[in-house]
Design an enzyme around this catalytic site. Structure first.
Site, PDB file in Angstrom:
ATOM      1  N   ARG A  24     -18.475 -32.075 -21.327  1.00  0.00           N
ATOM      2  CA  ARG A  24     -19.387 -32.602 -22.373  1.00  0.00           C
ATOM      3  C   ARG A  24     -21.089 -32.798 -21.924  1.00  0.00           C
ATOM      4  O   ARG A  24     -21.974 -32.526 -22.612  1.00  0.00           O
ATOM      5  CB  ARG A  24     -18.928 -34.063 -23.010  1.00  0.00           C
ATOM      6  CG  ARG A  24     -17.843 -33.709 -23.926  1.00  0.00           C
ATOM      7  CD  ARG A  24     -16.831 -35.263 -23.980  1.00  0.00           C
ATOM      8  NE  ARG A  24     -15.909 -35.160 -24.976  1.00  0.00           N
ATOM      9  CZ  ARG A  24     -14.665 -34.853 -24.654  1.00  0.00           C
ATOM     10  NH1 ARG A  24     -14.597 -33.948 -23.592  1.00  0.00           N
ATOM     11  NH2 ARG A  24     -13.703 -34.824 -25.703  1.00  0.00           N
ATOM     12  N   ARG A 119      -2.174 -22.240 -27.986  1.00  0.00           N
ATOM     13  CA  ARG A 119      -2.739 -23.584 -28.559  1.00  0.00           C
ATOM     14  C   ARG A 119      -3.324 -23.507 -29.866  1.00  0.00           C
ATOM     15  O   ARG A 119      -4.212 -22.684 -30.030  1.00  0.00           O
ATOM     16  CB  ARG A 119      -3.636 -24.066 -27.503  1.00  0.00           C
ATOM     17  CG  ARG A 119      -2.738 -24.197 -26.114  1.00  0.00           C
ATOM     18  CD  ARG A 119      -3.513 -25.065 -25.161  1.00  0.00           C
ATOM     19  NE  ARG A 119      -3.809 -26.395 -25.318  1.00  0.00           N
ATOM     20  CZ  ARG A 119      -4.561 -27.104 -24.486  1.00  0.00           C
ATOM     21  NH1 ARG A 119      -5.051 -26.545 -23.248  1.00  0.00           N
ATOM     22  NH2 ARG A 119      -4.468 -28.451 -25.054  1.00  0.00           N
ATOM     23  N   SER A 163      -7.096 -36.496 -31.983  1.00  0.00           N
ATOM     24  CA  SER A 163      -7.456 -35.523 -31.064  1.00  0.00           C
ATOM     25  C   SER A 163      -8.835 -35.610 -30.861  1.00  0.00           C
ATOM     26  O   SER A 163      -9.663 -35.510 -31.568  1.00  0.00           O
ATOM     27  CB  SER A 163      -7.030 -34.211 -31.382  1.00  0.00           C
ATOM     28  OG  SER A 163      -7.700 -33.219 -30.811  1.00  0.00           O
ATOM     29  N   ASP A 310      -2.563 -37.551 -21.392  1.00  0.00           N
ATOM     30  CA  ASP A 310      -2.501 -36.652 -20.397  1.00  0.00           C
ATOM     31  C   ASP A 310      -1.749 -37.260 -19.224  1.00  0.00           C
ATOM     32  O   ASP A 310      -1.357 -36.499 -18.103  1.00  0.00           O
ATOM     33  CB  ASP A 310      -3.894 -36.204 -19.938  1.00  0.00           C
ATOM     34  CG  ASP A 310      -4.537 -35.362 -21.003  1.00  0.00           C
ATOM     35  OD1 ASP A 310      -4.087 -34.823 -21.733  1.00  0.00           O
ATOM     36  OD2 ASP A 310      -5.851 -35.118 -20.796  1.00  0.00           O
ATOM     37  N   ARG A 383      -0.886 -30.337 -14.779  1.00  0.00           N
ATOM     38  CA  ARG A 383      -0.372 -31.719 -14.859  1.00  0.00           C
ATOM     39  C   ARG A 383       1.355 -31.673 -14.643  1.00  0.00           C
ATOM     40  O   ARG A 383       1.634 -32.709 -13.996  1.00  0.00           O
ATOM     41  CB  ARG A 383      -0.584 -32.429 -16.069  1.00  0.00           C
ATOM     42  CG  ARG A 383      -2.153 -32.437 -16.319  1.00  0.00           C
ATOM     43  CD  ARG A 383      -2.896 -33.880 -16.949  1.00  0.00           C
ATOM     44  NE  ARG A 383      -3.889 -33.446 -17.440  1.00  0.00           N
ATOM     45  CZ  ARG A 383      -5.032 -33.892 -16.686  1.00  0.00           C
ATOM     46  NH1 ARG A 383      -4.754 -34.214 -15.367  1.00  0.00           N
ATOM     47  NH2 ARG A 383      -6.123 -33.650 -16.962  1.00  0.00           N
TER      48      ARG A 383
HETATM   49  O1  SPQ Z   1      -8.823 -28.997 -22.056  1.00  0.00           O
HETATM   50  P1  SPQ Z   1      -7.539 -29.031 -22.132  1.00  0.00           P
HETATM   51  O2  SPQ Z   1      -6.874 -27.728 -21.652  1.00  0.00           O
HETATM   52  O3  SPQ Z   1      -6.922 -29.331 -23.679  1.00  0.00           O
HETATM   53  O4  SPQ Z   1      -6.787 -30.248 -21.117  1.00  0.00           O
HETATM   54  C1  SPQ Z   1      -5.922 -31.388 -21.420  1.00  0.00           C
HETATM   55  C2  SPQ Z   1      -5.533 -31.762 -19.945  1.00  0.00           C
HETATM   56  O5  SPQ Z   1      -4.287 -32.091 -19.779  1.00  0.00           O
HETATM   57  O6  SPQ Z   1      -6.120 -31.731 -19.008  1.00  0.00           O
HETATM   58  C3  SPQ Z   1      -4.832 -31.183 -22.361  1.00  0.00           C
HETATM   59  F1  SPQ Z   1      -4.218 -30.377 -22.073  1.00  0.00           F
HETATM   60  O7  SPQ Z   1      -6.859 -32.487 -21.814  1.00  0.00           O
HETATM   61  C4  SPQ Z   1      -7.372 -32.773 -23.110  1.00  0.00           C
HETATM   62  C5  SPQ Z   1      -6.606 -34.109 -23.687  1.00  0.00           C
HETATM   63  O8  SPQ Z   1      -5.311 -33.796 -24.035  1.00  0.00           O
HETATM   64  C6  SPQ Z   1      -8.830 -32.912 -22.755  1.00  0.00           C
HETATM   65  C7  SPQ Z   1      -9.388 -33.702 -24.110  1.00  0.00           C
HETATM   66  C8  SPQ Z   1     -10.977 -33.908 -24.343  1.00  0.00           C
HETATM   67  O9  SPQ Z   1     -11.483 -33.713 -23.078  1.00  0.00           O
HETATM   68  O10 SPQ Z   1     -11.392 -33.843 -25.291  1.00  0.00           O
HETATM   69  C9  SPQ Z   1      -8.518 -34.449 -24.966  1.00  0.00           C
HETATM   70  C10 SPQ Z   1      -7.188 -34.103 -25.104  1.00  0.00           C
HETATM   71  O11 SPQ Z   1      -6.783 -33.362 -25.938  1.00  0.00           O
HETATM   72  P2  SPQ Z   1      -6.643 -33.725 -27.660  1.00  0.00           P
HETATM   73  O12 SPQ Z   1      -5.855 -32.197 -28.259  1.00  0.00           O
HETATM   74  O13 SPQ Z   1      -5.761 -34.852 -27.838  1.00  0.00           O
HETATM   75  O14 SPQ Z   1      -7.938 -33.831 -28.115  1.00  0.00           O
END
Ligand code: SPQ
Length: 424
Positions: A24, A119, A163, A310, A383
């Site tokens: 961000r 995804r 999310s 996570d 993870r």
């Molecule tokens: O970026 P990415 O690949 O989606 O990474 C993950 C992780 O485990 O590092 C998910 F696999 O984290 C996401 C998290 O699950 C990071 C995130 C964010 O920075 O906004 C939000 C979460 O995902 P979501 O789908 O719930 O918004």
């Protein structure tokens, strides 16, 4: 990689900088006016993908001695990339970019690796199209997708899933419309985007689960210091709890309440986790002191899930060493992460002879029996690789982790940090 059980974890560490905040910081600094400076940025592959994308969008970003300097030229200064924006393994980069690219005045195509191509993107594409976005793809719900920048209009949108990526994509798009965008979250998810937009001078108000984006204000460059990632700390927290004779201090961990579900749940399981040197601020942080503890099973579900989504693979490992049954529910989102984390943890825990069963939205784990070392797959998911490493350190006998390199997306120094505090 071969891993043998160890005698304990002792000492003081810092963990990888927060991945969500690092992404961000680049994105908002790129659309702010003026220079930004980011210290303790995560040099993991995911965040480097974000930097590469913004460089292709014409933003001047320099990495000097581990610090990031971004020369932002304002909201309307991004340029047509003229080539594919490759987002690697990073869901955050892919989904947040959809929101930011939709209101621009040029077209761009996003694609990532084999895991990103599985995804779901519809959750972001659908509401953005309600705002007027022009998004097309050759692969239905998945990347590659092409976004033809256009003028957007505000919406009021109730999110079907909790999310932070969806919420953040809509917030970024909402910065470019005339009226107020309203987003209603079913459960509170991480709020780093809201906090950081306001930190850059924007105006987002939050009342319970209702987020309102007021687009009028210009964003200005900032200095940002990123705390340690609680999602990375989670592996050391669980390791110290389940490996006998352990006591560690993890310094400067981000303690934003939308991320600290893991501390609440582990304490409910009987964990000793103390917080010292708490520093309040936009993103609070503090040191965590963790000691070996006897854990017992609990039920994990409901509104805590987005606060620890996570960390569930690491929590499943803790559950394998906890007396009694742990029930993880309401966590179907785990199926659409870098791997299907429900299937992955069920399969890998079974190899360690743990009694585990998957359900439609989680796992049931009966812990407290002997956990055996085995040959574990990482599922090309950082993870899962780190969770199975933690299990291997506390299991009986030798283990092997296949393809541990995938850890580089979020925690390039994971094994170095582990060696620092390992007592053999
Ligand atoms: O970026 P990415 O690949 O989606 O990474 C993950 C992780 O485990 O590092 C998910 F696999 O984290 C996401 C998290 O699950 C990071 C995130 C964010 O920075 O906004 C939000 C979460 O995902 P979501 O789908 O719930 O918004």
């Amino acid at each position: 990689m071969e891993i043998n059980p160890i005698k304990g974890l002792q000492g003081t560490i810092t963990v990888a900088p927060d991945k969500s905040i690092s992404h961000r910081a680049i994105m908002l600094a790129s659309i702010a006016k003026g220079k930004s400076f980011v210290s303790n940025f995560l040099m993991g592959e995911d965040c480097l993908s974000t930097i590469e994308c913004f460089k292709k969008l014409g933003v001047s970003i320099e990495i000097k001695a581990g610090q990031i300097y971004i020369d932002g030229k304002g909201k309307y200064a991004l340029k047509a990339p003229g080539q594919l924006l490759y987002t690697g393994n990073s869901g955050t980069t892919t989904r947040l970019l959809c929101g930011l690219l939709a209101p621009q005045s040029f077209s761009a195509t996003l694609d990532g690796d084999a895991s990103i191509r599985k995804r779901p993107m519809k959750r972001v594409i659908e509401p953005l199209m309600k705002m007027g976005a022009k998004i097309s793809g050759t692969n239905g719900d998945y990347t590659p997708i092409t976004i033809e920048g256009t003028k957007l209009k505000e919406i009021e949108y109730t999110m079907p899933v909790a999310s932070a990526q969806l919420k953040s994509a809509l917030i970024l798009a909402g910065l470019y419309v005339q009226g107020k965008t309203t987003i209603i979250e079913p459960k509170l998810s991480r709020n780093h985007t809201e906090l950081m937009v306001n930190g850059f001078g924007g105006e987002i108000t939050v009342e319970n689960n209702i987020i309102t984006v007021n687009p009028g204000k210009e964003l200005f460059g900032q200095e940002i210091e990123i705390p340690g990632d609680i999602s990375s700390a989670a592996f050391f927290i669980v390791a110290a709890l389940i490996i006998p004779n352990s006591e560690i201090r993890i310094k400067n961990v981000g303690l934003n309440e939308t991320r600290t579900g893991i501390i609440d749940v582990l304490r409910a399981m009987g964990a000793f986790i103390a917080i010292e040197n708490f520093r309040d601020g936009m993103e609070p942080s503090g040191d965590l002191i963790v000691k070996t503890s006897s854990l017992h099973g609990v039920e994990i579900g409901g509104k805590v899930i987005p606060r620890l989504i996570d960390e569930l693979p690491a929590l499943a490992v803790a559950a394998a060493f906890a007396e009694g049954i742990t029930l993880i529910k309401d966590a179907e989102e785990l199926k659409v992460k870098e791997s299907n984390r429900i299937d992955a943890m069920e399969t890998e825990l079974k190899k360690a002879e743990v009694e585990v069963r998957s359900t439609s939205d989680g796992l049931i784990i009966k812990g407290g029996r002997i956990v055996r070392g085995a040959e574990f797959e990482s599922w090309n998911d950082h993870r899962i690789a780190m969770s199975m490493t933690v299990l291997a350190l506390a299991a009986e006998g030798t283990s092997r982790i296949k393809n541990p390199q995938c850890i580089r997306v979020s925690y390039p120094d994971f094994f170095d940090t582990l060696h620092l505090i390992t007592r053999k």
